[in-house]
Design an enzyme around this catalytic site. Structure first.
Site, PDB file in Angstrom:
ATOM      1  N   TYR A   1     -17.533  33.182   3.585  1.00 34.61           N
ATOM      2  CA  TYR A   1     -17.566  32.907   2.148  1.00 34.61           C
ATOM      3  C   TYR A   1     -16.162  32.827   1.545  1.00 34.61           C
ATOM      4  O   TYR A   1     -15.815  31.880   0.865  1.00 34.61           O
ATOM      5  CB  TYR A   1     -18.273  34.051   1.414  1.00 34.61           C
ATOM      6  N   ILE A   2     -15.407  33.909   1.761  1.00 33.84           N
ATOM      7  CA  ILE A   2     -14.128  34.019   1.058  1.00 33.84           C
ATOM      8  C   ILE A   2     -13.187  32.914   1.524  1.00 33.84           C
ATOM      9  O   ILE A   2     -12.498  32.279   0.720  1.00 33.84           O
ATOM     10  CB  ILE A   2     -13.529  35.431   1.270  1.00 33.84           C
TER      11      ILE A   2
ATOM     12  N   THR B   1     -15.560  45.735  -6.754  1.00 38.34           N
ATOM     13  CA  THR B   1     -15.152  44.464  -6.139  1.00 38.34           C
ATOM     14  C   THR B   1     -15.563  43.265  -6.979  1.00 38.34           C
ATOM     15  O   THR B   1     -14.753  42.379  -7.255  1.00 38.34           O
ATOM     16  CB  THR B   1     -15.784  44.342  -4.733  1.00 38.34           C
ATOM     17  N   CYS B   2     -16.810  43.206  -7.405  1.00 40.14           N
ATOM     18  CA  CYS B   2     -17.314  42.014  -8.092  1.00 40.14           C
ATOM     19  C   CYS B   2     -16.491  41.685  -9.335  1.00 40.14           C
ATOM     20  O   CYS B   2     -16.051  40.559  -9.522  1.00 40.14           O
ATOM     21  CB  CYS B   2     -18.786  42.213  -8.470  1.00 40.14           C
TER      22      CYS B   2
ATOM     23  N   GLY C   1     -23.129  48.592  -7.994  1.00 44.30           N
ATOM     24  CA  GLY C   1     -24.232  49.487  -7.623  1.00 44.30           C
ATOM     25  C   GLY C   1     -24.109  50.843  -8.280  1.00 44.30           C
ATOM     26  O   GLY C   1     -25.092  51.396  -8.808  1.00 44.30           O
TER      27      GLY C   1
ATOM     28  N   GLU D   1     -14.276  29.556  -0.014  1.00 49.07           N
ATOM     29  CA  GLU D   1     -14.105  29.482  -1.466  1.00 49.07           C
ATOM     30  C   GLU D   1     -12.627  29.327  -1.844  1.00 49.07           C
ATOM     31  O   GLU D   1     -12.270  28.491  -2.673  1.00 49.07           O
ATOM     32  CB  GLU D   1     -14.724  30.724  -2.120  1.00 49.07           C
TER      33      GLU D   1
ATOM     34  N   HIS E   1     -35.357  13.278 -15.550  1.00 49.85           N
ATOM     35  CA  HIS E   1     -34.453  12.181 -15.226  1.00 49.85           C
ATOM     36  C   HIS E   1     -33.495  11.883 -16.367  1.00 49.85           C
ATOM     37  O   HIS E   1     -33.927  11.920 -17.515  1.00 49.85           O
ATOM     38  CB  HIS E   1     -35.309  10.938 -14.918  1.00 49.85           C
TER      39      HIS E   1
ATOM     40  N   ALA F   1     -25.058  31.730  -2.461  1.00 51.92           N
ATOM     41  CA  ALA F   1     -24.288  30.490  -2.631  1.00 51.92           C
ATOM     42  C   ALA F   1     -22.865  30.704  -2.186  1.00 51.92           C
ATOM     43  O   ALA F   1     -22.360  31.830  -2.179  1.00 51.92           O
ATOM     44  CB  ALA F   1     -24.307  30.070  -4.103  1.00 51.92           C
TER      45      ALA F   1
ATOM     46  N   GLU G   1     -33.712  16.614  -9.980  1.00 46.40           N
ATOM     47  CA  GLU G   1     -34.955  15.850  -9.787  1.00 46.40           C
ATOM     48  C   GLU G   1     -35.150  15.467  -8.327  1.00 46.40           C
ATOM     49  O   GLU G   1     -36.272  15.225  -7.877  1.00 46.40           O
ATOM     50  CB  GLU G   1     -34.991  14.610 -10.680  1.00 46.40           C
TER      51      GLU G   1
ATOM     52  N   CYS H   1     -16.328  38.382  -7.163  1.00 44.50           N
ATOM     53  CA  CYS H   1     -17.131  37.303  -7.753  1.00 44.50           C
ATOM     54  C   CYS H   1     -16.580  36.744  -9.067  1.00 44.50           C
ATOM     55  O   CYS H   1     -16.453  35.529  -9.226  1.00 44.50           O
ATOM     56  CB  CYS H   1     -18.557  37.791  -8.057  1.00 44.50           C
TER      57      CYS H   1
ATOM     58  N   LYS I   1     -12.931  35.245  -8.930  1.00 43.16           N
ATOM     59  CA  LYS I   1     -13.023  34.091  -8.004  1.00 43.16           C
ATOM     60  C   LYS I   1     -13.666  32.896  -8.698  1.00 43.16           C
ATOM     61  O   LYS I   1     -13.161  31.785  -8.657  1.00 43.16           O
ATOM     62  CB  LYS I   1     -13.828  34.525  -6.773  1.00 43.16           C
TER      63      LYS I   1
HETATM   64  P1  NDP Z   1     -17.883  36.713   6.185  1.00 43.75           P
HETATM   65  O1  NDP Z   1     -18.622  37.721   6.930  1.00 43.75           O
HETATM   66  O2  NDP Z   1     -18.601  35.781   5.266  1.00 43.75           O
HETATM   67  O3  NDP Z   1     -17.075  35.807   7.219  1.00 43.75           O
HETATM   68  C1  NDP Z   1     -16.130  36.351   8.091  1.00 43.75           C
HETATM   69  C2  NDP Z   1     -15.491  35.209   8.849  1.00 43.75           C
HETATM   70  O4  NDP Z   1     -14.394  35.712   9.593  1.00 43.75           O
HETATM   71  C3  NDP Z   1     -16.441  34.564   9.845  1.00 43.75           C
HETATM   72  O5  NDP Z   1     -16.141  33.204   9.914  1.00 43.75           O
HETATM   73  C4  NDP Z   1     -16.094  35.294  11.148  1.00 43.75           C
HETATM   74  O6  NDP Z   1     -16.338  34.515  12.273  1.00 43.75           O
HETATM   75  C5  NDP Z   1     -14.602  35.466  10.984  1.00 43.75           C
HETATM   76  N1  NDP Z   1     -14.051  36.613  11.708  1.00 43.75           N
HETATM   77  C6  NDP Z   1     -14.540  37.854  11.794  1.00 43.75           C
HETATM   78  N2  NDP Z   1     -13.719  38.649  12.504  1.00 43.75           N
HETATM   79  C7  NDP Z   1     -12.677  37.880  12.875  1.00 43.75           C
HETATM   80  C8  NDP Z   1     -11.490  38.116  13.616  1.00 43.75           C
HETATM   81  N3  NDP Z   1     -11.220  39.296  14.114  1.00 43.75           N
HETATM   82  N4  NDP Z   1     -10.639  37.075  13.823  1.00 43.75           N
HETATM   83  C9  NDP Z   1     -10.913  35.852  13.310  1.00 43.75           C
HETATM   84  N5  NDP Z   1     -12.009  35.563  12.591  1.00 43.75           N
HETATM   85  C10 NDP Z   1     -12.895  36.576  12.368  1.00 43.75           C
HETATM   86  O7  NDP Z   1     -16.742  37.519   5.430  1.00 43.75           O
HETATM   87  P2  NDP Z   1     -15.873  37.257   4.136  1.00 43.75           P
HETATM   88  O8  NDP Z   1     -14.669  38.093   4.316  1.00 43.75           O
HETATM   89  O9  NDP Z   1     -15.708  35.815   3.852  1.00 43.75           O
HETATM   90  O10 NDP Z   1     -16.769  37.869   2.966  1.00 43.75           O
HETATM   91  C11 NDP Z   1     -17.246  39.207   3.053  1.00 43.75           C
HETATM   92  C12 NDP Z   1     -18.592  39.332   2.407  1.00 43.75           C
HETATM   93  O11 NDP Z   1     -18.449  39.270   1.010  1.00 43.75           O
HETATM   94  C13 NDP Z   1     -19.568  38.216   2.758  1.00 43.75           C
HETATM   95  O12 NDP Z   1     -20.308  38.491   3.903  1.00 43.75           O
HETATM   96  C14 NDP Z   1     -20.426  38.113   1.549  1.00 43.75           C
HETATM   97  O13 NDP Z   1     -21.554  38.906   1.718  1.00 43.75           O
HETATM   98  C15 NDP Z   1     -19.559  38.637   0.434  1.00 43.75           C
HETATM   99  N6  NDP Z   1     -19.109  37.512  -0.404  1.00 43.75           N
HETATM  100  C16 NDP Z   1     -20.053  36.790  -1.068  1.00 43.75           C
HETATM  101  C17 NDP Z   1     -19.677  35.724  -1.844  1.00 43.75           C
HETATM  102  C18 NDP Z   1     -20.715  34.932  -2.536  1.00 43.75           C
HETATM  103  O14 NDP Z   1     -21.841  35.401  -2.672  1.00 43.75           O
HETATM  104  N7  NDP Z   1     -20.420  33.707  -2.972  1.00 43.75           N
HETATM  105  C19 NDP Z   1     -18.277  35.346  -2.009  1.00 43.75           C
HETATM  106  C20 NDP Z   1     -17.370  36.153  -1.239  1.00 43.75           C
HETATM  107  C21 NDP Z   1     -17.788  37.199  -0.478  1.00 43.75           C
HETATM  108  P3  NDP Z   1     -17.756  34.546  13.035  1.00 43.75           P
HETATM  109  O15 NDP Z   1     -18.713  33.748  12.191  1.00 43.75           O
HETATM  110  O16 NDP Z   1     -17.425  33.908  14.322  1.00 43.75           O
HETATM  111  O17 NDP Z   1     -18.142  35.989  13.148  1.00 43.75           O
END
Ligand code: NDP
Length: 448
Positions: free
Chosen positions: A178-179, A42-43, A16, A182, A437, A342, A442, A48, A51
């Site tokens: 996500y993380i 970060t990206c 950004g 992945e 095809h 994704a 498709e 991204c 990764k």
């Molecule tokens: P996310 O917000 O995707 O997921 C966080 C996960 O951790 C959820 O499952 C959540 O559970 C759980 N959680 C939260 N707090 C706790 C806790 N205290 N104890 C145990 N579990 C917990 O976060 P990520 O860290 O994976 O990624 C951060 C952001 O980065 C994403 O939101 C995304 O926007 C971005 N990102 C995008 C990617 C992509 O576009 N491919 C790839 C990687 C990151 P619950 O669902 O119950 O809240």
């Protein structure tokens, strides 16, 4: 010419911040940018890009096993984590250089140090220098949010995972976002034993449930262990370097590494925001209006630090819209409707628009079309995995409300399908399009 040192001072050279700096400069602004870590954010540096390269690297394991069925004999194949890691990090260095060149070619002055805010029009660099600017843009991004269990300092976050000395034989992944998905996929593909610890029974919250269910089915079939409704109570480091994880009760699990991926918080601590009256929102995020302006009129914020949508392309759009608004005489906002996204698990999943559940809640009557298929590419896969594509439409108008998919190359296909949804097309437009095809895509025009 204003009486300030610069027209714009950007704090944070991530996606950004760099876009905002570059476009503002091209509109004629005198711009400086401060970055305390590495240009790219970060990206590029720890998200991204590296990764995705690890995902590519890990996918060769399966590709090579298929290759033999396609007639290839590959003798002496082996995997070297250090080689993949160094290759990925070398590319990160290359991209960091390119980002630096972009700033330089737009005459954006780079200060490779931390900057904090000292007033509505002033910042202070770590070296002590005070700088004034007509506008300040905060683009410092986010940082892994680590839970407060005892021994969390022995765990790694996505910041460290790209630099591991050795590949863990066993990896525990905490979180279900996500993380977590992945990296569970990457290390599973590379042969590590992977266990996911998730606090509820829902992973990838926000994605279509049927698609997530298919992802779980495939991941478990590939050997990833999911422990739902489970939380880490503590982690203890053992003499042999391994980690003993207490999951509450009497159960303790020994693993080589614990990767914590429980969300990311805005990196606003110590930024000096209190001195300009900016009060922080949830997770330390900076509240902004639709033009990314904070309650201090000369200070703006874009990207993950604002807690709108934590995605690189969104931060880039916000940075660009900011530059056009403030320096390009073209005030404009960002459209947050129907952003495709994704998850690069294996196979990847992707979605745009409303999930089936959301569509039912907001539109009442909806129809869903689902295709399940075994990708031709998987003919020789030992797992017999089936992809799943799903289209959610308004029952009356057949207007497409959501498209969700899991299968090889799903993000590549969904990006284009998202254009149709954004354009407000109906399913009929897909029906009228002749299938290409043989392809996986498709299936989207053959939905019955
Ligand atoms: P996310 O917000 O995707 O997921 C966080 C996960 O951790 C959820 O499952 C959540 O559970 C759980 N959680 C939260 N707090 C706790 C806790 N205290 N104890 C145990 N579990 C917990 O976060 P990520 O860290 O994976 O990624 C951060 C952001 O980065 C994403 O939101 C995304 O926007 C971005 N990102 C995008 C990617 C992509 O576009 N491919 C790839 C990687 C990151 P619950 O669902 O119950 O809240």
């Amino acid at each position: 010419m204003s009486g300030f040192d610069y027209d714009l001072f950007v704090i944070g050279a991530g996606s950004g911040g760099v876009r905002a700096a570059r476009i503002s400069a091209s509109h004629g602004a005198r711009v400086a940018i401060a970055e305390e870590h590495r240009v790219g954010g970060t990206c590029v540096i720890r998200g991204c890009v590296p990764k995705k390269m690890l995902v590519y690297g890990s996918m060769f394991a399966e590709e090579l096993s298929h290759a033999e069925n396609y007639g290839w004999t590959i003798e002496g194949k082996s995997f070297d984590w250090a080689k993949l890691r160094d290759f990925v990090n070398a590319d990160v260095d290359r991209l960091e250089g390119l980002y630096g060149k972009t700033l330089a070619s737009h005459e954006v002055e780079l200060f490779a140090e931390r900057a904090t805010i000292t007033g509505p029009n002033s910042v202070k660099l770590a070296s002590g220098r005070e700088i004034t600017a007509a506008h300040i843009l905060i683009a410092v991004g986010g940082w892994p949010a680590m839970p407060a269990f005892s021994g969390v300092e022995h765990c790694i976050s996505s910041n460290e995972v790209f630099h591991l000395e050795t590949q863990p034989k066993s990896l525990m992944v905490v979180g279900g976002g996500y993380i977590a998905m992945e990296f569970a996929g990457v290390f599973n593909a590379l042969g590590s034993e992977v266990t996911v610890i998730n606090r509820s029974d829902c992973v990838l919250r926000g994605y279509d449930e049927q698609v997530v269910e298919r992802m779980l089915h495939i991941a478990m079939g590939r050997g990833i262990v999911f422990r739902m409704n489970s939380e880490v109570a503590s982690v203890e480091k053992q003499d042999d370097g391994s980690l003993l994880v207490d999951l509450g009760g009497t159960e303790k699990v020994k693993v080589d590494q614990v990767l914590v991926a429980t969300g990311r918080s805005a990196k606003t601590a110590g930024l000096g925001l209190e001195c300009v009256g900016i009060e922080l929102g949830k997770g330390g995020a900076i509240p902004v209006d639709e033009y990314s302006r904070t309650n201090c009129p000369s200070i703006y914020a874009v990207g993950d630090v604002t807690d709108r949508v934590q995605l690189t392309p969104v931060a880039i759009r916000e940075g660009h819209a900011f530059a056009d608004t403030v320096f390009g005489k073209n005030p404009r906002t960002v459209d947050y409707e129907n952003i495709p996204s994704a998850v690069f698990c294996q196979p990847p999943l992707a979605g745009v628009g409303l999930t089936e559940q959301e569509a039912k809640e907001t539109h009442g009557k909806v129809k869903t079309y689902v295709a399940e298929f075994r990708p031709m590419k998987n003919l020789y896969s030992p797992h017999a995995e089936r992809g799943l594509y799903k289209m959610v439409v308004d029952e009356v108008t057949e207007k497409i409300l959501g498209i969700h998919m899991i299968g090889p190359e799903a993000p590549e296909i969904l990006q284009i399908a998202a254009v149709a949804l954004k354009a407000g097309l109906t399913k009929q437009a897909f029906d009228e399009t002749v299938a290409l095809h043989p392809s996986m895509a498709e299936e989207l025009v053959l939905l019955k």
